[in-house]
Design a protein around this motif. Structure first.
Motif, PDB file in Angstrom:
ATOM      1  N   VAL A 168      -4.865  -8.871  10.643  1.00 52.43           N
ATOM      2  CA  VAL A 168      -5.166  -7.806   9.685  1.00 52.43           C
ATOM      3  C   VAL A 168      -5.209  -8.360   8.261  1.00 52.43           C
ATOM      4  O   VAL A 168      -6.138  -8.090   7.493  1.00 52.43           O
ATOM      5  CB  VAL A 168      -4.120  -6.668   9.790  1.00 52.43           C
ATOM      6  CG1 VAL A 168      -4.430  -5.567   8.794  1.00 52.43           C
ATOM      7  CG2 VAL A 168      -4.087  -6.106  11.194  1.00 52.43           C
ATOM      8  N   MET A 169      -4.196  -9.188   7.918  1.00 50.53           N
ATOM      9  CA  MET A 169      -4.139  -9.727   6.557  1.00 50.53           C
ATOM     10  C   MET A 169      -5.359 -10.579   6.255  1.00 50.53           C
ATOM     11  O   MET A 169      -5.975 -10.463   5.192  1.00 50.53           O
ATOM     12  CB  MET A 169      -2.866 -10.574   6.386  1.00 50.53           C
ATOM     13  CG  MET A 169      -1.588  -9.750   6.417  1.00 50.53           C
ATOM     14  SD  MET A 169      -0.132 -10.671   5.904  1.00 50.53           S
ATOM     15  CE  MET A 169       0.245 -11.582   7.366  1.00 50.53           C
ATOM     16  N   MET A 170      -5.720 -11.451   7.217  1.00 50.96           N
ATOM     17  CA  MET A 170      -6.844 -12.348   6.951  1.00 50.96           C
ATOM     18  C   MET A 170      -8.172 -11.596   6.965  1.00 50.96           C
ATOM     19  O   MET A 170      -9.135 -12.020   6.334  1.00 50.96           O
ATOM     20  CB  MET A 170      -6.862 -13.512   7.946  1.00 50.96           C
ATOM     21  CG  MET A 170      -5.752 -14.519   7.722  1.00 50.96           C
ATOM     22  SD  MET A 170      -5.452 -14.932   5.984  1.00 50.96           S
ATOM     23  CE  MET A 170      -6.834 -16.003   5.638  1.00 50.96           C
TER      24      MET A 170
ATOM     25  N   PHE B 261     -15.195  -0.370   2.535  1.00 53.76           N
ATOM     26  CA  PHE B 261     -14.072  -1.084   3.134  1.00 53.76           C
ATOM     27  C   PHE B 261     -12.890  -0.146   3.340  1.00 53.76           C
ATOM     28  O   PHE B 261     -12.200  -0.197   4.360  1.00 53.76           O
ATOM     29  CB  PHE B 261     -13.676  -2.263   2.254  1.00 53.76           C
ATOM     30  CG  PHE B 261     -12.598  -3.118   2.862  1.00 53.76           C
ATOM     31  CD1 PHE B 261     -12.814  -3.787   4.046  1.00 53.76           C
ATOM     32  CD2 PHE B 261     -11.367  -3.241   2.254  1.00 53.76           C
ATOM     33  CE1 PHE B 261     -11.828  -4.564   4.618  1.00 53.76           C
ATOM     34  CE2 PHE B 261     -10.371  -4.017   2.816  1.00 53.76           C
ATOM     35  CZ  PHE B 261     -10.609  -4.676   3.997  1.00 53.76           C
ATOM     36  N   LEU B 262     -12.698   0.735   2.357  1.00 57.25           N
ATOM     37  CA  LEU B 262     -11.626   1.731   2.469  1.00 57.25           C
ATOM     38  C   LEU B 262     -11.855   2.579   3.715  1.00 57.25           C
ATOM     39  O   LEU B 262     -10.930   2.836   4.491  1.00 57.25           O
ATOM     40  CB  LEU B 262     -11.638   2.605   1.217  1.00 57.25           C
ATOM     41  CG  LEU B 262     -10.462   3.525   0.912  1.00 57.25           C
ATOM     42  CD1 LEU B 262     -10.448   3.826  -0.577  1.00 57.25           C
ATOM     43  CD2 LEU B 262     -10.539   4.821   1.664  1.00 57.25           C
ATOM     44  N   GLY B 263     -13.117   3.006   3.913  1.00 54.32           N
ATOM     45  CA  GLY B 263     -13.444   3.814   5.090  1.00 54.32           C
ATOM     46  C   GLY B 263     -13.143   3.072   6.377  1.00 54.32           C
ATOM     47  O   GLY B 263     -12.499   3.605   7.292  1.00 54.32           O
TER      48      GLY B 263
ATOM     49  N   PHE C  97      -9.878   2.169  11.181  1.00 56.14           N
ATOM     50  CA  PHE C  97      -9.130   1.183  11.960  1.00 56.14           C
ATOM     51  C   PHE C  97      -7.675   1.618  12.132  1.00 56.14           C
ATOM     52  O   PHE C  97      -7.138   1.625  13.247  1.00 56.14           O
ATOM     53  CB  PHE C  97      -9.212  -0.175  11.269  1.00 56.14           C
ATOM     54  CG  PHE C  97      -8.282  -1.201  11.827  1.00 56.14           C
ATOM     55  CD1 PHE C  97      -8.538  -1.825  13.036  1.00 56.14           C
ATOM     56  CD2 PHE C  97      -7.125  -1.546  11.138  1.00 56.14           C
ATOM     57  CE1 PHE C  97      -7.674  -2.766  13.545  1.00 56.14           C
ATOM     58  CE2 PHE C  97      -6.253  -2.484  11.643  1.00 56.14           C
ATOM     59  CZ  PHE C  97      -6.527  -3.090  12.845  1.00 56.14           C
ATOM     60  N   SER C  98      -7.045   2.007  11.018  1.00 56.19           N
ATOM     61  CA  SER C  98      -5.617   2.297  11.131  1.00 56.19           C
ATOM     62  C   SER C  98      -5.378   3.597  11.905  1.00 56.19           C
ATOM     63  O   SER C  98      -4.403   3.707  12.645  1.00 56.19           O
ATOM     64  CB  SER C  98      -4.950   2.343   9.755  1.00 56.19           C
ATOM     65  OG  SER C  98      -5.685   3.124   8.869  1.00 56.19           O
TER      66      SER C  98
END
Lengths: 661, 186
Positions: free
Chosen positions: A128-130, A316-318, A323-324
């Motif tokens: 997730v971080m990468m 990206f926010l969408g 995803f979450s």
């Protein structure tokens, strides 16, 4: 040459981070530990490569390489080299590079320092971080490359925005950006734990540690921003509920909720779902903040990083939201089955209410930010939602929150009784009452500040009662008071560190209440030798001197300020005109004491030699800036690693609580 | 024992009356007008309600541009001419539209911006209350009655020991200040 090298490094880091993201998720899924390991090393390498790229850009600034568009746009030959640091993030492209750098370094640190017991979920967290890092590096490579070159090399650059030439600007933007992007970490740990289905209880440990670090960073960033606005924007205020300020405040509030409710999960195994939701919201709000900052739909004074890339961040926010939500619902079952709440009057319950209020403020703020768009959509009329709205709506919720800060820590876990609460409130309540009477006697008769001050006193009283009582008990066992106090703090660092942070918040509130309810302001035009009276202050304008530099003309207006108790001092107000930017920058002269600030700023020199001044008396502002160091101290105390703690106390505590309650 | 509780209840009543007295004094004192409002304060108050049309999200009180200075001037002059706050605000709304107001009016569609937060917060508090009640019902009931019995029976015998335990714990570093009082609990 430098441009090609920089672009090449960015491209290389993009490939690496994509590999790290995909490799760790594939490796974990296929149980291939070699792939997982190599992805982790790729993660480390990304921060090195981005680091070299950053050094490359810094070098371009130092070498005055104006063939680079970014360098030409944000520096010039007259610029002092010390401002290279500021110029690095003064624009969109550079700040993206800075964000990528701090993000990759934080990821590296968090991966390298993570405890072994988290190894099941770490690859997924790394994924997730990468992925987030890949997005930011990708935006740079394809849409906003700081190493883009100009078709010709100009002789000189445009120079740095004058408003950024302030000591606060060396720390405020980078710390704030670090805080915002740092939200990725707690979010990723939660996601990692959920995807793997392992470490569901443990992720809050590492999530809380990084959450606290980021919390402190973002908080300090906000405070420094306030300080910058206070000393340089020249209207005498420090917070204007500007959309960008709000955008940084919202995730901070939600993160505040998280660092509290994480304790509940740690101690009592409750609120699992809630904690995941909180880090999700804070990450989403952080992305929203970045979106607003990069060409969002609302106007703001913070247009430094503005670009037309808003849509990319919104997209990206969408994606991250979808995803979450997906992960959340697919893994709903592992989150269920936490322990029940035992009493409405307990620490747990007070944490819940605290969370509710914090999120309430965050959503009121969000509502205020988006309402102009809503209004335009439905009625076609544009409206402004500004300070009066936030002060009236958020103000009372903040007071409620501080009140809770006084009550909550006095409640015990699981179940508390009204009687013990009354007992522990007796002394703080009494002190509060006495102080309110003192305030009344001094002639303070308006109800809102009285309530607000009373609530602050209550919190301080509660904290000191706890400290003093604990110190006395230890002192009875033979320690001297200092040693007793230190060993008390050391006995439970997270708790007592938390108290110190609470104290910082109260000190901050103190300054806010004082300066927003009791400030006086006077605009005046003064000729040299003229005097003006402001309460106990008398101001005489002495005269002006000017200094011309290639890029600016500076004006120094000197005044003599005397107080009716006999003390006096000369103060010089600074103002500069930058012809290249057609911009005036001011710097206030401030006589600061714990009681009040005497604040002077000059806006213009008229043709007849008279100067337009603004004078302010801002009570208690001094305390606001004190809140910063106290909050840092508290966070450090809370985070200070404990090396070996005997298991005895927790055992003893269980026995006592089980038998006593 | 009986006399003791009588004294205690009398003390409570006195205490209650004292609180009532103090609060009424506070409320009475607060009903005074705090400061004599000078025209300067009034002008500043209005300046903070108006947005400078050419500088994004700065009020005319904050903004340093020429237009803001002129608008501040107009406010001061209109106040001296005896116009009310509403009249002055309306004057600027007529010229620049409703977006010149720093906060939307509490009427029409804009009423929504004011109403949604308190209603939402109230709703959330109610929801949380019922959620908490529900969480409570799930467990923690059965041991409550038992606790009361145990504590009543053992209170006198066990209290000194508990107190001792609490003190020891405190020295070792307790996470919970309440345990300090564990012995005194009902």
């Amino acid at each position: 040459m430098m441009a090609q090298l920089g672009s090449g490094l960015l491209l290389f880091s993009l490939i690496l981070s994509l590999y790290a993201a995909l490799g760790s998720v594939l490796g974990a899924y296929k149980n291939n530990s070699k792939l997982v390991d190599s992805s982790r090393y790729a993660t480390y390498l990304v921060s090195v490569v981005i680091g070299i790229a950053t050094i490359n850009l810094v070098w371009a600034f130092v070498a005055r390489d104006f063939s680079l568009e970014y360098v030409a746009a944000h520096s010039n030959r007259a610029m002092d080299h010390i401002y290279t640091w500021v110029a690095l993030y003064a624009g969109n492209e550079g700040s993206l590079l800075f964000i990528a750098l701090v993000l990759s370094v934080m990821i590296t640190l968090s991966m390298a320092l993570a405890p072994v017991r988290l190894k099941e979920m770490l690859p997924y967290a790394n994924f997730v971080m990468m992925s987030v890092a890949t997005f930011f590096i990708g935006v740079m490579v394809f849409l906003a490359n700081p190493f883009d070159t100009l078709p010709f090399t100009p002789l000189d650059g445009q120079g740095i925005n004058p408003l950024l030439r302030h000591p606060g600007m060396f720390i405020h933007p980078p710390v704030l950006m670090t805080g915002l992007i740092g939200m990725t970490l707690p979010f990723s740990f939660a996601m990692g734990a959920l995807i793997s289905g392992k470490n569901i209880e443990d992720w809050v440990d590492i999530g809380r540690v990084w959450g606290l670090i980021i919390w402190a960073m973002l908080g300090i960033g906000l405070l420094l921003g306030a300080w910058w606005a206070y000393t340089i924007l020249g209207w005498g205020g420090y917070w204007a509920w500007d959309p960008i300020e709000n955008a940084a405040l919202m995730p901070w509030l939600v993160l505040t909720a998280f660092v509290h409710s994480a304790i509940v999960q740690k101690r009592r195994g409750m609120f699992r779902m809630w904690n995941v939701a909180l880090v999700n919201i804070s990450f989403t709000l952080a992305l929203f903040g970045i979106f607003i900052n990069r060409g969002g739909p609302v106007p703001s004074v913070h247009s430094f990083g503005a670009s037309n890339l808003g849509w990319v961040f919104l997209a990206f926010l969408g994606v991250s939201l979808v995803f979450s939500f997906l992960v959340f619902f697919l893994r709903y079952d592992v989150l269920k089955g936490s322990r029940p709440l035992e009493s409405m009057l307990s620490r747990e319950a007070s944490f819940l209410i605290n969370n509710l209020l914090l999120i309430g403020i965050a959503f009121v703020t969000l509502w205020g930010v988006i309402f102009p768009l809503v209004s335009e959509l439905f009625t076609g009329a544009t409206v402004t939602v500004g300070e009066p709205f936030y002060n009236q709506v958020n103000g009372p919720i903040f007071v409620g929150l501080i009140f809770l800060m006084g009550i909550g820590p006095l409640l015990s876990w699981r179940r508390s009784s009204l009687r013990t609460l009354r007992r522990s409130l007796f002394i703080p309540g009494g002190i509060t009452l006495c102080l309110v009477i003192v305030l009344l006697a001094f002639g303070m008769h308006s109800i809102y500040p009285l309530i607000a001050f009373a609530v602050c006193f209550l919190v301080v009283g509660g904290i000191f009662q706890e400290w003093i009582r604990g110190t006395f008990i230890r002192h009875q066992r033979g320690d001297n008071y200092v040693k007793a106090f230190i060993s008390l703090i050391a006995s439970n660092r997270p708790r007592y560190g938390g108290y110190i942070v609470h104290l910082a918040i109260v000190v901050l509130a103190f300054g806010v209440i004082g300066s927003s309810f009791f400030n006086t302001q006077k605009d005046a035009v003064l000729a040299p030798g003229e005097k003006i009276n402001l309460g106990k202050y008398t101001v005489e304008y002495l005269g002006e001197s000017t200094k011309k530099s290639p890029d600016r003309t500076e004006y120094f207006n000197t005044v003599e300020v005397s107080v009716n108790d006999g003390s006096s001092r000369q103060m010089t107000v600074w103002r500069a005109f930058y012809p290249d930017f057609r911009m005036v920058a001011t710097r206030a002269a401030i006589w600061s004491t714990p009681v009040e600030d005497f604040y002077i700023v000059s806006t213009e020199t008229l043709s007849d030699g008279r100067v337009i001044f603004r004078f302010l008396v801002n009570p208690l502002v001094w305390w606001m800036w004190l809140a910063g160091p106290i909050a840092i101290l508290g966070t450090v105390v809370a985070l200070w690693p404990k090396y070996s703690r005997p298991p005895m106390p927790s055992k003893g505590r269980t026995i006592a609580t089980e038998a006593g309650i | 024992m009986h006399i003791h509780s009588k004294i205690r209840s009398r003390f409570r009543i006195t205490f209650f009356i004292a609180w009532l007295l103090v609060f009424s004094i506070i409320l009475y004192a607060c009903s005074f007008e705090d400061r004599v409002s000078s025209s300067d304060d009034e002008a500043q108050h209005i300046n903070k309600l108006l947005i400078c049309p050419i500088c994004p999200s700065e009020t005319i009180d904050q903004a340093q541009v020429q237009l803001a200075v002129q608008m501040r001037d107009i406010v001061t002059r209109k106040l001296q001419a005896g116009e009310s706050e509403e009249q002055i605000l309306q004057f600027f709304v007529d010229r620049y539209g409703e977006s010149v107001l720093a906060a939307p009016p509490k009427s029409g569609f804009s009423l929504l911006v004011w109403v949604v937060p308190p209603v939402g917060l109230l709703g959330a508090i109610l929801l949380l209350y019922f959620l908490m009640k529900n969480m409570q019902r799930l467990g923690g009931r059965e041991d409550m009655s038992q606790n009361i019995k145990t504590s009543k029976m053992l209170k006198n015998q066990i209290n000194p020991y508990l107190r001792r335990v609490d003190q020891e714990i405190d020295l070792l570093g307790v996470e919970n200040p309440e345990t300090f009082h564990a012995a005194d609990r009902e």
